[in-house]
Design a protein around this motif. Sequence first.
Motif, PDB file in Angstrom:
ATOM      1  N   PRO A 122       0.849  -1.193   0.000  1.00  0.00           N
ATOM      2  CA  PRO A 122       0.000   0.000   0.000  1.00  0.00           C
ATOM      3  C   PRO A 122       0.891   1.252   0.000  1.00  0.00           C
ATOM      4  CG  PRO A 122      -0.619  -1.490   1.784  1.00  0.00           C
ATOM      5  CD  PRO A 122       0.667  -1.993   1.208  1.00  0.00           C
ATOM      6  N   TYR A 123       0.306   2.394  -0.315  1.00  0.00           N
ATOM      7  CA  TYR A 123       1.062   3.635  -0.339  1.00  0.00           C
ATOM      8  C   TYR A 123       1.647   3.929   1.047  1.00  0.00           C
ATOM      9  CZ  TYR A 123       2.253   8.539  -0.570  1.00  0.00           C
ATOM     10  OH  TYR A 123       2.932   9.730  -0.506  1.00  0.00           O
ATOM     11  N   ASP A 124       2.943   4.260   1.059  1.00  0.00           N
ATOM     12  CA  ASP A 124       3.626   4.652   2.287  1.00  0.00           C
ATOM     13  C   ASP A 124       4.738   5.618   1.892  1.00  0.00           C
ATOM     14  OD1 ASP A 124       5.049   4.952   4.643  1.00  0.00           O
ATOM     15  OD2 ASP A 124       5.435   2.810   4.919  1.00  0.00           O
ATOM     16  N   GLU A 125       4.560   6.877   2.225  1.00  0.00           N
ATOM     17  CA  GLU A 125       5.531   7.905   1.839  1.00  0.00           C
ATOM     18  C   GLU A 125       6.936   7.561   2.323  1.00  0.00           C
ATOM     19  OE1 GLU A 125       7.271  11.009   0.037  1.00  0.00           O
ATOM     20  OE2 GLU A 125       5.202  10.368  -0.302  1.00  0.00           O
ATOM     21  N   LYS A 126       7.068   6.864   3.449  1.00  0.00           N
ATOM     22  CA  LYS A 126       8.397   6.512   3.989  1.00  0.00           C
ATOM     23  C   LYS A 126       9.144   5.531   3.088  1.00  0.00           C
ATOM     24  CE  LYS A 126       6.385   5.655   7.792  1.00  0.00           C
ATOM     25  NZ  LYS A 126       5.608   5.448   8.913  1.00  0.00           N
ATOM     26  N   ASP A 127       8.430   4.833   2.204  1.00  0.00           N
ATOM     27  CA  ASP A 127       9.062   3.872   1.302  1.00  0.00           C
ATOM     28  C   ASP A 127       9.714   4.568   0.104  1.00  0.00           C
ATOM     29  OD1 ASP A 127       9.539   1.034   0.539  1.00  0.00           O
ATOM     30  OD2 ASP A 127       8.270   1.580  -1.176  1.00  0.00           O
ATOM     31  N   TYR A 128       9.348   5.808  -0.155  1.00  0.00           N
ATOM     32  CA  TYR A 128       9.848   6.539  -1.315  1.00  0.00           C
ATOM     33  C   TYR A 128      11.201   7.187  -1.015  1.00  0.00           C
ATOM     34  CZ  TYR A 128       5.342   6.340  -3.721  1.00  0.00           C
ATOM     35  OH  TYR A 128       4.212   5.926  -4.359  1.00  0.00           O
ATOM     36  N   ILE A 129      12.082   7.165  -2.016  1.00  0.00           N
ATOM     37  CA  ILE A 129      13.311   7.953  -2.019  1.00  0.00           C
ATOM     38  C   ILE A 129      13.141   8.912  -3.191  1.00  0.00           C
ATOM     39  CG2 ILE A 129      15.822   7.955  -2.120  1.00  0.00           C
ATOM     40  CD1 ILE A 129      15.648   4.896  -1.459  1.00  0.00           C
ATOM     41  N   ARG A 130      12.936  10.181  -2.904  1.00  0.00           N
ATOM     42  CA  ARG A 130      12.603  11.159  -3.946  1.00  0.00           C
ATOM     43  C   ARG A 130      13.765  12.080  -4.317  1.00  0.00           C
ATOM     44  NH1 ARG A 130       7.091  10.983  -4.875  1.00  0.00           N
ATOM     45  NH2 ARG A 130       5.815  10.150  -3.178  1.00  0.00           N
ATOM     46  N   ASP A 131      14.850  12.013  -3.577  1.00  0.00           N
ATOM     47  CA  ASP A 131      16.019  12.846  -3.843  1.00  0.00           C
ATOM     48  C   ASP A 131      17.126  11.955  -4.406  1.00  0.00           C
ATOM     49  OD1 ASP A 131      18.807  13.834  -2.563  1.00  0.00           O
ATOM     50  OD2 ASP A 131      17.540  15.567  -3.060  1.00  0.00           O
ATOM     51  N   TYR A 132      17.587  12.265  -5.641  1.00  0.00           N
ATOM     52  CA  TYR A 132      18.564  11.397  -6.289  1.00  0.00           C
ATOM     53  C   TYR A 132      19.893  11.333  -5.532  1.00  0.00           C
ATOM     54  CZ  TYR A 132      21.221   9.040  -9.916  1.00  0.00           C
ATOM     55  OH  TYR A 132      21.996   8.132 -10.597  1.00  0.00           O
ATOM     56  N   ALA A 133      20.353  12.447  -4.975  1.00  0.00           N
ATOM     57  CA  ALA A 133      21.608  12.444  -4.206  1.00  0.00           C
ATOM     58  C   ALA A 133      21.477  11.525  -2.988  1.00  0.00           C
ATOM     59  CB  ALA A 133      21.976  13.854  -3.769  1.00  0.00           C
ATOM     60  N   LYS A 134      20.355  11.575  -2.317  1.00  0.00           N
ATOM     61  CA  LYS A 134      20.103  10.690  -1.169  1.00  0.00           C
ATOM     62  C   LYS A 134      20.035   9.236  -1.630  1.00  0.00           C
ATOM     63  CE  LYS A 134      16.876   9.958   2.630  1.00  0.00           C
ATOM     64  NZ  LYS A 134      15.637  10.412   3.275  1.00  0.00           N
ATOM     65  N   TYR A 135      19.391   9.005  -2.772  1.00  0.00           N
ATOM     66  CA  TYR A 135      19.305   7.667  -3.351  1.00  0.00           C
ATOM     67  C   TYR A 135      20.692   7.075  -3.580  1.00  0.00           C
ATOM     68  CZ  TYR A 135      18.847   4.183  -7.080  1.00  0.00           C
ATOM     69  OH  TYR A 135      18.974   3.049  -7.843  1.00  0.00           O
ATOM     70  N   LYS A 136      21.597   7.862  -4.185  1.00  0.00           N
ATOM     71  CA  LYS A 136      22.948   7.370  -4.456  1.00  0.00           C
ATOM     72  C   LYS A 136      23.665   6.980  -3.154  1.00  0.00           C
ATOM     73  CE  LYS A 136      24.764  10.589  -7.030  1.00  0.00           C
ATOM     74  NZ  LYS A 136      25.576  11.344  -7.982  1.00  0.00           N
TER      75      LYS A 136
END
Length: 141
Positions: A122-136
């Motif tokens: 289900p949708y959970d904002e905490k599961d998203y990584i929306r910043d590419y620098a943070k993702y790397k």
Amino acid sequence: MGKDGDPSVGDCKILHVPKVEDRRGSLSFVENGSTLPFDVARVFHIYDIPGGKSRGQHAHRECHEFLIAASGSFRVHLDDTRQTRTVELRRPDYGLHLRPGIWAGEKDFSSGVVCLVLTSHPYDEKDYIRDYAKYKKIIKQ
């Protein structure tokens, strides 16, 4: 990142969705336990996308996604920080399985496109990584 090892764009696979054809038209279906490598917890669709706009531009920590061009076409740009790949979706009987940990963005939408998305969570904002620098940074851990 995940239990299954480092995510790779090579792990994102085009999967055939069963298609039943008869004189009345075609029907395609997805069933938990057989069509996808995950059980579906959520379904949504994206539509009325203005020309030149893109969607996505994020990764998920745990959630799997399956994208289908239910109508029209679009491209999905995939990135795992080591390599990139672009996949075009243009048939409703094929879809793209996105594993967790892959940065993905949808672009080049045709007029009238409908993107159908099936997810494992289900949708959970905490599961998203929306910043590419943070993702790397997360991927390199």
